[in-house]
Each structure stands twice: as structure tokens, then as C-alpha cells.
Motif scaffolding. Structure first.
Motif, PDB file in Angstrom:
ATOM      1  N   SER A 179      -3.529  12.362  -9.028  1.00  0.00           N
ATOM      2  CA  SER A 179      -3.057  11.318  -9.948  1.00  0.00           C
ATOM      3  C   SER A 179      -1.971  11.813 -10.894  1.00  0.00           C
ATOM      4  CB  SER A 179      -4.232  10.759 -10.755  1.00  0.00           C
ATOM      5  OG  SER A 179      -4.896  11.794 -11.455  1.00  0.00           O
ATOM      6  N   GLU A 180      -1.849  13.135 -11.065  1.00  0.00           N
ATOM      7  CA  GLU A 180      -0.792  13.654 -11.935  1.00  0.00           C
ATOM      8  C   GLU A 180       0.582  13.526 -11.278  1.00  0.00           C
ATOM      9  OE1 GLU A 180      -1.621  16.684  -8.989  1.00  0.00           O
ATOM     10  OE2 GLU A 180      -2.934  15.437 -10.230  1.00  0.00           O
ATOM     11  N   ARG A 181       0.606  13.390  -9.941  1.00  0.00           N
ATOM     12  CA  ARG A 181       1.875  13.244  -9.217  1.00  0.00           C
ATOM     13  C   ARG A 181       2.095  11.842  -8.694  1.00  0.00           C
ATOM     14  NH1 ARG A 181       3.122  13.586  -3.668  1.00  0.00           N
ATOM     15  NH2 ARG A 181       1.076  14.444  -3.132  1.00  0.00           N
ATOM     16  N   ILE A 182       1.037  11.189  -8.263  1.00  0.00           N
ATOM     17  CA  ILE A 182       1.165   9.914  -7.552  1.00  0.00           C
ATOM     18  C   ILE A 182       0.792   8.740  -8.445  1.00  0.00           C
ATOM     19  CG2 ILE A 182       0.414   8.582  -5.549  1.00  0.00           C
ATOM     20  CD1 ILE A 182      -0.274  11.230  -4.167  1.00  0.00           C
ATOM     21  N   VAL A 183       1.671   7.748  -8.473  1.00  0.00           N
ATOM     22  CA  VAL A 183       1.423   6.504  -9.202  1.00  0.00           C
ATOM     23  C   VAL A 183       1.240   5.386  -8.178  1.00  0.00           C
ATOM     24  CG1 VAL A 183       2.348   4.811 -10.837  1.00  0.00           C
ATOM     25  CG2 VAL A 183       2.779   7.258 -11.183  1.00  0.00           C
ATOM     26  N   VAL A 184       0.127   4.685  -8.260  1.00  0.00           N
ATOM     27  CA  VAL A 184      -0.140   3.581  -7.332  1.00  0.00           C
ATOM     28  C   VAL A 184       0.424   2.294  -7.917  1.00  0.00           C
ATOM     29  CG1 VAL A 184      -1.902   2.268  -6.092  1.00  0.00           C
ATOM     30  CG2 VAL A 184      -2.235   4.719  -6.510  1.00  0.00           C
ATOM     31  N   ILE A 185       1.221   1.602  -7.120  1.00  0.00           N
ATOM     32  CA  ILE A 185       1.846   0.340  -7.523  1.00  0.00           C
ATOM     33  C   ILE A 185       1.308  -0.777  -6.637  1.00  0.00           C
ATOM     34  CG2 ILE A 185       4.028  -0.905  -7.831  1.00  0.00           C
ATOM     35  CD1 ILE A 185       3.882   1.550  -9.609  1.00  0.00           C
ATOM     36  N   ASP A 186       0.921  -1.878  -7.238  1.00  0.00           N
ATOM     37  CA  ASP A 186       0.425  -3.032  -6.491  1.00  0.00           C
ATOM     38  C   ASP A 186       1.580  -3.697  -5.747  1.00  0.00           C
ATOM     39  OD1 ASP A 186      -0.689  -5.334  -5.499  1.00  0.00           O
ATOM     40  OD2 ASP A 186      -1.258  -6.177  -7.442  1.00  0.00           O
ATOM     41  N   GLY A 187       1.609  -3.527  -4.433  1.00  0.00           N
ATOM     42  CA  GLY A 187       2.698  -4.063  -3.630  1.00  0.00           C
ATOM     43  C   GLY A 187       2.583  -5.539  -3.310  1.00  0.00           C
ATOM     44  N   THR A 188       1.497  -6.185  -3.751  1.00  0.00           N
ATOM     45  CA  THR A 188       1.381  -7.631  -3.532  1.00  0.00           C
ATOM     46  C   THR A 188       2.103  -8.416  -4.625  1.00  0.00           C
ATOM     47  OG1 THR A 188      -0.706  -7.857  -4.763  1.00  0.00           O
ATOM     48  CG2 THR A 188      -0.854  -7.277  -2.414  1.00  0.00           C
ATOM     49  N   GLN A 189       2.572  -7.731  -5.653  1.00  0.00           N
ATOM     50  CA  GLN A 189       3.358  -8.386  -6.702  1.00  0.00           C
ATOM     51  C   GLN A 189       4.726  -8.796  -6.150  1.00  0.00           C
ATOM     52  OE1 GLN A 189       2.913  -6.211 -10.755  1.00  0.00           O
ATOM     53  NE2 GLN A 189       2.873  -4.578  -9.201  1.00  0.00           N
ATOM     54  N   SER A 190       5.484  -9.502  -6.963  1.00  0.00           N
ATOM     55  CA  SER A 190       6.850  -9.838  -6.579  1.00  0.00           C
ATOM     56  C   SER A 190       7.686  -8.572  -6.477  1.00  0.00           C
ATOM     57  CB  SER A 190       7.471 -10.778  -7.613  1.00  0.00           C
ATOM     58  OG  SER A 190       7.693 -10.087  -8.834  1.00  0.00           O
ATOM     59  N   ILE A 191       8.783  -8.660  -5.750  1.00  0.00           N
ATOM     60  CA  ILE A 191       9.684  -7.515  -5.605  1.00  0.00           C
ATOM     61  C   ILE A 191      10.168  -7.049  -6.966  1.00  0.00           C
ATOM     62  CG2 ILE A 191      11.926  -6.780  -4.707  1.00  0.00           C
ATOM     63  CD1 ILE A 191      11.468  -8.626  -2.330  1.00  0.00           C
ATOM     64  N   ASP A 192      10.508  -7.988  -7.838  1.00  0.00           N
ATOM     65  CA  ASP A 192      10.983  -7.633  -9.179  1.00  0.00           C
ATOM     66  C   ASP A 192       9.909  -6.909  -9.975  1.00  0.00           C
ATOM     67  OD1 ASP A 192      13.469  -8.746  -8.711  1.00  0.00           O
ATOM     68  OD2 ASP A 192      13.029 -10.637  -9.724  1.00  0.00           O
TER      69      ASP A 192
END
Length: 206
Positions: A179-192
């Protein structure tokens, strides 16, 4: 030295779109950026990519696949990534070692530590400063890949849903362990929204 950033995620997660957007934003600030991808990024690596993704190569065994990815990566690191880092540029790379840990180790059942060791050797231990994992459900990712390409799915994308679910689960497990290197982003959100989430984090490294 420059900054090495990778984007990871299941097929259809939108990595390529986000790399393009990030490169444009960084460039607008006068920051030198080099965008690249794996497998590929050099003439030799692109030839290996063609072999890896060609659906005609359905007889390729798991070990061959793993070694070809590592070979492509070794050339990529030596010819592109390290020189650009030495020149002080920001590297935005579509996939890196984490992808092999998910797709070849967990996805194909090769021992995880074996894949890690081979790729550590191929890259001389070079890991990114920051990795953004754009997470989407496997079903959604494959739908996006099929509809967004307007062409036949490649050899990896054609694998069954269970395979792609294993890949996603491994990505999330790696993220929880690093977790100190990797950030999880919710890809179901809008592109913006995805772009903004990445940007808010990446600013700390600039």
C-alpha cells in the motif's frame, strides 16, 4: 533522476486513456514526460508483444509466456526506462512487473516467487515509485475491451472469466500488501473522476 510511474489493472480498466491524459497535464506544466507500455516499448519488445498477443499462438505454454514477458521487460528497461529516468523525465508506463505477478503467476498457476525473481533479474531490481491500480470488475473490463477495440480480442483477453477474476484478485492482493507504493482507484467512476483521483495523488511527487 526522473520519476517512474506505472498504471495497472484488469483488461478494459482504462489505463491507456489515463496515461494519455496524465501526459497531457504534466506536459502543460512544462514537465518532460515519456509514455510507454508493456509488453512493448522498443522494436525488440514490440516483436515479442506480437508473439504474446497473437491468438494464433494458442499452444504457448505458461512458462514460455512468463519468460517472453520478462525478456521484453529487460529490453524495455535497458533501452527506454532507465535512460529516460537518468535524463530526469517522468515515465508513465502501461503495465510492469505487477502485471506478470497477476497474469502469469496467479492467472496461470506459476509460483509467485518464481515470477518475482525472474522479473527482478530482468529489471535489475527496478520498481516504480508509484503504481495506480485502476480496478474494475472483470465482467465490466472484458465488456469494455470487446466493445472499445472494434476488433478481435487478443490471446490474453480471450481467456475465460475465471482467469480474469483470478488476475483481478491478485492485483488487489498485491495492492493490499504494498500500500505504500500502490494506490487503488475505482475504475467504475467517470473518466474525469479517475483522472482527478490520480492527479490528486501524483502532485505530491512533483
Amino acid at each position: 533522476m526522473g520519476l517512474f510511474i506505472t498504471l495497472e489493472g484488469p483488461d478494459g480498466s482504462g489505463k491507456s486513456t489515463q496515461i494519455r491524459r496524465l501526459a497531457e497535464r504534466l506536459g502543460s506544466l512544462g514537465i518532460q514526460v515519456h509514455t510507454t507500455r508493456e509488453p512493448g516499448g522498443t522494436p525488440i519488445s514490440d516483436q515479442i508483444r506480437a508473439m504474446l498477443l497473437d491468438p494464433e499462438n494458442s499452444s504457448m505454454v505458461a512458462k514460455t509466456e512468463m519468460l517472453l514477458y520478462a525478456a521484453s521487460r529487460a529490453q524495455h528497461v535497458a533501452e527506454v526506462i532507465r535512460p529516460n529516468l537518468a535524463a530526469g523525465r517522468v515515465i508513465l508506463c502501461d503495465r510492469y512487473i505487477d502485471a506478470s505477478l497477476a497474469y502469469q503467476a496467479t492467472g496461470l498457476g506459476i509460483p509467485l516467487e518464481q515470477v518475482r525473481q525472474i522479473n527482478e533479474h530482468a529489471t535489475d531490481g527496478l520498481w516504480p515509485t508509484r503504481t495506480y491500480l485502476i480496478d474494475v470488475p472483470s465482467e465490466l473490463g472484458l465488456q469494455r475491451a470487446a466493445s472499445g477495440r472494434g476488433k478481435q480480442l487478443d490471446r490474453i483477453e480471450q481467456r475465460d472469466l475465471d482467469y480474469h477474476r483470478r488476475v483481478r484478485e491478485q492485483f488487489l492482493q498485491i495492492a493490499s500488501q504494498e500500500s505504500e507504493r500502490i494506490v487503488v482507484i475505482d475504475g467504475t467512476q467517470s473518466i474525469d473522476a479517475v483522472t482527478e483521483a490520480i492527479w490528486q495523488d501524483i502532485r505530491q511527487f512533483l
